[in-house]
Write a protein that holds these residues in place. Structure first.
Motif, PDB file in Angstrom:
ATOM      1  N   GLY A 198       0.337  10.180  -1.395  1.00  0.00           N
ATOM      2  CA  GLY A 198       1.580   9.366  -1.423  1.00  0.00           C
ATOM      3  C   GLY A 198       1.508   8.204  -2.745  1.00  0.00           C
ATOM      4  O   GLY A 198       2.338   7.437  -2.851  1.00  0.00           O
ATOM      5  N   GLY A 199       0.413   8.335  -3.278  1.00  0.00           N
ATOM      6  CA  GLY A 199       0.280   7.236  -4.340  1.00  0.00           C
ATOM      7  C   GLY A 199       0.480   7.947  -5.705  1.00  0.00           C
ATOM      8  O   GLY A 199       0.986   9.165  -5.703  1.00  0.00           O
ATOM      9  N   ILE A 233       8.011   7.774  -9.354  1.00  0.00           N
ATOM     10  CA  ILE A 233       6.489   7.464  -9.065  1.00  0.00           C
ATOM     11  C   ILE A 233       6.611   5.849  -9.223  1.00  0.00           C
ATOM     12  O   ILE A 233       5.918   5.364  -8.048  1.00  0.00           O
ATOM     13  N   ARG A 234       7.380   5.200  -9.968  1.00  0.00           N
ATOM     14  CA  ARG A 234       7.285   3.831  -9.921  1.00  0.00           C
ATOM     15  C   ARG A 234       7.756   3.295  -8.598  1.00  0.00           C
ATOM     16  O   ARG A 234       7.179   2.267  -8.295  1.00  0.00           O
ATOM     17  N   THR A 235       8.929   3.609  -8.278  1.00  0.00           N
ATOM     18  CA  THR A 235       9.740   3.186  -7.061  1.00  0.00           C
ATOM     19  C   THR A 235       9.257   3.643  -5.724  1.00  0.00           C
ATOM     20  O   THR A 235       9.599   3.016  -4.625  1.00  0.00           O
ATOM     21  N   GLY A 236       8.845   5.182  -5.921  1.00  0.00           N
ATOM     22  CA  GLY A 236       8.566   5.804  -4.516  1.00  0.00           C
ATOM     23  C   GLY A 236       7.217   5.740  -3.845  1.00  0.00           C
ATOM     24  O   GLY A 236       6.906   5.825  -3.022  1.00  0.00           O
ATOM     25  N   THR A 237       6.369   5.682  -4.753  1.00  0.00           N
ATOM     26  CA  THR A 237       4.773   5.856  -4.631  1.00  0.00           C
ATOM     27  C   THR A 237       4.248   4.473  -4.089  1.00  0.00           C
ATOM     28  O   THR A 237       4.801   3.401  -4.653  1.00  0.00           O
ATOM     29  N   VAL A 240       4.982   6.857   2.791  1.00  0.00           N
ATOM     30  CA  VAL A 240       6.134   7.219   1.675  1.00  0.00           C
ATOM     31  C   VAL A 240       6.126   8.565   1.248  1.00  0.00           C
ATOM     32  O   VAL A 240       6.891   9.124   0.664  1.00  0.00           O
ATOM     33  N   ARG A 241       4.825   9.619   1.863  1.00  0.00           N
ATOM     34  CA  ARG A 241       4.905  10.538   1.501  1.00  0.00           C
ATOM     35  C   ARG A 241       5.836  11.530   1.702  1.00  0.00           C
ATOM     36  O   ARG A 241       6.570  12.289   0.562  1.00  0.00           O
ATOM     37  N   PRO A 242       6.579  11.656   2.740  1.00  0.00           N
ATOM     38  CA  PRO A 242       7.617  12.439   2.999  1.00  0.00           C
ATOM     39  C   PRO A 242       8.871  12.265   1.971  1.00  0.00           C
ATOM     40  O   PRO A 242       9.493  13.072   1.406  1.00  0.00           O
ATOM     41  N   ALA A 243       9.189  10.867   1.539  1.00  0.00           N
ATOM     42  CA  ALA A 243      10.276  10.356   0.923  1.00  0.00           C
ATOM     43  C   ALA A 243       9.782  11.119  -0.568  1.00  0.00           C
ATOM     44  O   ALA A 243      10.486  11.535  -1.355  1.00  0.00           O
ATOM     45  N   ALA A 293      -4.005  -3.901  -9.994  1.00  0.00           N
ATOM     46  CA  ALA A 293      -4.212  -4.398 -11.042  1.00  0.00           C
ATOM     47  C   ALA A 293      -4.244  -3.075 -12.203  1.00  0.00           C
ATOM     48  O   ALA A 293      -3.717  -3.251 -13.427  1.00  0.00           O
ATOM     49  N   LEU A 294      -5.105  -2.182 -11.913  1.00  0.00           N
ATOM     50  CA  LEU A 294      -4.971  -1.090 -12.598  1.00  0.00           C
ATOM     51  C   LEU A 294      -3.718  -0.283 -12.857  1.00  0.00           C
ATOM     52  O   LEU A 294      -3.387   0.068 -14.034  1.00  0.00           O
ATOM     53  N   ARG A 295      -2.839  -0.356 -11.916  1.00  0.00           N
ATOM     54  CA  ARG A 295      -1.656   0.361 -11.793  1.00  0.00           C
ATOM     55  C   ARG A 295      -0.583  -0.391 -12.874  1.00  0.00           C
ATOM     56  O   ARG A 295      -0.096   0.025 -13.826  1.00  0.00           O
TER      57      ARG A 295
END
Ligand code: ZN
Length: 240
Positions: free
Chosen positions: A13-14, A192-196, A48-51, A221-223
């Motif tokens: 989910g990441g 990915i920005r808003t869902g993960t 968040v995985r299923p979404a 920080a990495l992201r």
């Protein structure tokens, strides 16, 4: 398209594993996903995985056809046999051995081994994981050598010809965002920005330009740094 029977994606989910899922969907005719519940301090990633899977389906009708079952595996035994900042309520810090205390010893070995067992049952011959040597916290079970050795061990031990694919192994976080854009355009970047979810602290109250998170933990920080470089900031002039 390859002649593979299909891929099983380690999907948490990441950001990384969502990019890996898109990567697999663009390559393999059959893709299934697997996630592990191991008593993470915050279950936000799992929630968040299923979404995210639903949104991947909506992005491309071909991806919708290719995406099969999602397997959720209870690995709560991890929190019983190890003591780390990811599974217990202690401050995230560096340890004397140079590894952060978010390191769960052998976690990825266990994940891949369990995934290989599920893949065997499901007739899938590729395992896809978001392990990365370039931009990670130095976890030894994310290294390419480790994954190659594990692939050999699994194939010897199961009499299979399974491949472990790690599309993010040699790229940094900025290039991971770039890869998402190549695979699914700005729509996938936005998904990915808003869902993960990546934040170690499970913070999901505020949407930053790079997504949700506390903005301070090593994962945020990495992201954030990767996203800012992806959007054009010079690598040496990044502030959170
Ligand atoms: Zn965070």
């Amino acid at each position: 398209m390859t002649t593979s029977q299909g891929a099983l994606v380690l999907f948490s989910g990441g950001q990384d594993s969502a990019t890996c899922a898109a990567w697999a969907l663009s390559r393999y005719a059959k893709v299934e996903t697997i996630g592990f519940d191991y008593g993470q301090r915050h279950a936000v990633e799992l929630a968040v995985r299923p979404a995210v899977l639903q949104q991947l389906r909506r992005l491309d009708p071909e991806w919708d056809r290719r995406l099969g079952e999602d397997h959720m595996i209870d690995l709560s035994l991890i929190s019983k046999i190890s003591d780390t900042a990811l599974t217990s309520n202690v401050e995230i810090a560096m340890q004397a051995n140079g590894l952060p205390n978010t390191f769960v010893p052998g976690r990825n070995l266990l994940f891949m081994t369990v995934a290989a067992t599920v893949a065997y049952r499901r007739g899938l011959d590729v395992l896809v994981g978001g392990m990365c040597e370039t931009d990670f916290s130095g976890y030894p079970d994310c290294r390419n050598d480790t994954m190659q050795a594990l692939q050999n061990a699994l194939n010897l031990g199961m009499a299979t010809q399974t491949r472990i694919e790690t599309p993010l192994m040699w790229i940094d976080k900025a290039a991971t965002w770039e890869l998402a854009r190549e695979l699914g355009g700005e729509a996938l970047v936005e998904l990915i920005r808003t869902g993960t979810h990546t934040c170690y602290l499970g913070e999901r109250g505020m949407l930053h330009e790079w997504g949700y998170g506390c903005g301070k933990c090593p994962a945020c920080a990495l992201r954030a740094r990767g996203y800012q470089v992806f959007r054009g900031s010079p690598r040496d002039a990044i502030t959170l």
